[in-house]
Write an enzyme that holds these catalytic residues in place. Structure first.
Site, PDB file in Angstrom:
ATOM      1  N   PRO A 237      34.405  50.626  22.619  1.00 19.05           N
ATOM      2  CA  PRO A 237      35.690  50.401  23.286  1.00 19.05           C
ATOM      3  C   PRO A 237      35.719  50.999  24.685  1.00 19.05           C
ATOM      4  O   PRO A 237      35.163  52.074  24.921  1.00 19.05           O
ATOM      5  CB  PRO A 237      36.686  51.120  22.367  1.00 19.05           C
ATOM      6  CG  PRO A 237      35.894  52.182  21.689  1.00 19.05           C
ATOM      7  CD  PRO A 237      34.477  51.675  21.590  1.00 19.05           C
TER       8      PRO A 237
ATOM      9  N   CYS B  42      43.960  41.809  54.281  1.00 21.09           N
ATOM     10  CA  CYS B  42      44.081  40.484  54.861  1.00 21.09           C
ATOM     11  C   CYS B  42      43.382  39.441  53.980  1.00 21.09           C
ATOM     12  O   CYS B  42      42.337  38.901  54.333  1.00 21.09           O
ATOM     13  CB  CYS B  42      43.475  40.499  56.270  1.00 21.09           C
ATOM     14  SG  CYS B  42      43.754  38.976  57.125  1.00 21.09           S
TER      15      CYS B  42
END
Ligand code: PLP
Length: 423
Positions: free
Chosen positions: A284, A353
């Site tokens: 996990p 951006c």
């Protein structure tokens, strides 16, 4: 961004007298004030509880919980999990080396990877890792040659692809035939016989991992059943399989929708495994560290033009947390110190951006203003671990909150750190 302080343990008494979100009794605002934003904070208690829940659900069944480092391989997080009794799952040689530096031994480490380089295979064999999960006939051959050349025997498992749809996001599903991972399960018996003939190899396990953020217990259990049936059949043939590795993949609730309970899942694995006498391994990642992580960020701009959308621009972006840009992943986002007032629908975006640099669209958010501190929740897994330095943005610092205090576990990268590799 402000600079990070030294890494001594801090007590909650030092916290600024700010109200709002606390992480195990420590003011999130105090961590952000000391480290600057964006920064990560993790709750050691949440990681401990998540680990113990999985570990204890196995009861008396022979088992090992190999923490998947890919979710978060910051050294202190790896060490913390080791201190609870976890072993390690590495998905690259870099992660193997981190595991060793965190104190895991080669016997604690399983090593998986769909395209291991010759150097990675050499090093894995030289270290004598617990298991190298083999992903193809070609890799099997390469490992055998390396081991024989070294006069050693490499312990291997075969990663089988059961052709089961994990019903997760396609970008994090790995168990279908159309995915690049593992070998088709129907080819596995022949390949295990081949391994048995190879002088340099010893098969000790069957490995399956069908994806991540899986919320269908049925898919996970069908894959588990397929792996157990294969292991039992191989044992009956005299191939000395010792473990079945069920991989990771269990989902967490990012949005309060119900997800399978890790205890239920593990108990179902125990039911499958109890009659076999084999050891169970799980890998996990997200379930252990995901809910324990908080990304703290400040609002750098709020803008709304007539007829347009309302944007809340944060100083954290896809460089710190890539999941929303990469998978359209949902994370809860809230002000750390709510001002009160009527929530409105906004787009919460990063400063980068790229139009994909967006955390949420049309999200109901309480009123915020420039400078306000924001928390993005459940970012302990695949957050800092996937960060990048795009736009020359240095990596964010990380803090670990434990026993009422907190500690810097990674300082903020500086531009000098970033440029130190360059001519
Ligand atoms: C081989 C392997 N094991 C374990 C994991 C951990 O998965 P998760 O974080 O979903 O538990 C992954 C991640 O996809 C993986 O690729």
């Amino acid at each position: 961004m402000s600079s990070s302080p030294s890494s001594e343990q801090r007590s909650s008494a030092e916290a600024a007298p700010a109200s709002g979100l606390t992480i195990d009794g420590v003011e999130a605002a105090a961590i952000a004030a000391a480290l600057g934003t964006p920064c990560y904070a993790y709750s050691a208690a949440a990681i401990r509880a998540a680990y113990q829940r999985v570990d204890r659900a196995f009861g008396d069944l022979p088992h090992a919980v190999h923490y998947a480092l890919k979710a978060n391989s910051t050294l202190a997080i790896a060490r913390l999990l080791r201190s609870f009794g976890a072993k390690a799952d590495a998905n690259s040689m870099g992660e193997v080396e981190v595991a060793l530096r965190a104190g895991f031994t080669p016997d604690d480490i399983v090593f998986t990877g769909v395209g291991k380089s010759p150097e990675e295979l050499e090093r894995g064999v030289a270290l004598g890792l617990l298991t190298i999960n083999v992903e193809s006939p070609g890799e099997l051959d390469r490992l055998d040659r390396i081991a024989r050349a070294r006069g050693t025997v490499a312990r291997v498992a075969l990663r089988v692809n059961p052709d089961i749809d994990a019903q997760s996001h396609p970008h994090i599903s790995t168990g279908l035939k159309s995915n690049k991972f593992g070998v088709p399960i129907e080819m596995a018996p022949a390949l295990f016989r081949e391994i048995a003939r190879r002088q340099g190899l010893r098969a000790n396990g069957v490995h399956v991992h069908i994806g991540s953020q899986i919320t269908s217990l049925d898919a996970l259990l069908r894959a588990a059943q397929a792996a157990v049936s294969l292991a039992v059949a191989l044992r009956a043939e005299g191939i000395p399989i010792q473990h079945v590795d069920f991989g990771g993949g269990l989902g967490i609730s990012y949005d309060d929708n119900a997800v399978p309970d890790p205890t239920d899942y593990v108990r179902r694995l125990v039911k499958l495994m109890a009659p076999t006498g084999l050891e169970a391994i799980v890998e996990p990642g997200r379930t252990l560290v995901g809910p324990a992580g908080y990304l703290l960020s400040r609002v750098v701009d709020v803008k709304h033009f007539e007829g347009g959308r309302r944007f809340v621009v944060l100083d954290a972006g896809m460089t710190e947390l890539m999941r929303p840009a990469l998978y359209g992943a949902f994370h809860k986002i809230e002000p750390v110190q709510p001002r009160g007032g009527v929530p409105s629908l906004v787009d919460i975006v990063g400063p980068i951006c790229e139009s994909t640099d967006s955390f949420a669209r049309d999200r109901l958010l309480a009123p915020v203003d420039t400078g306000d501190l924001i928390v993005i929740r459940d970012v302990g897994a695949y957050g800092a671990a996937m960060a990048s330095t795009y736009l020359r943005r240095p990596l964010a610092p990380e803090a670990l909150v434990d026993a009422g205090g907190w500690q810097v576990i990674r300082r903020r990268q500086t531009l000098d750190d970033l440029l130190s590799l360059e001519a």
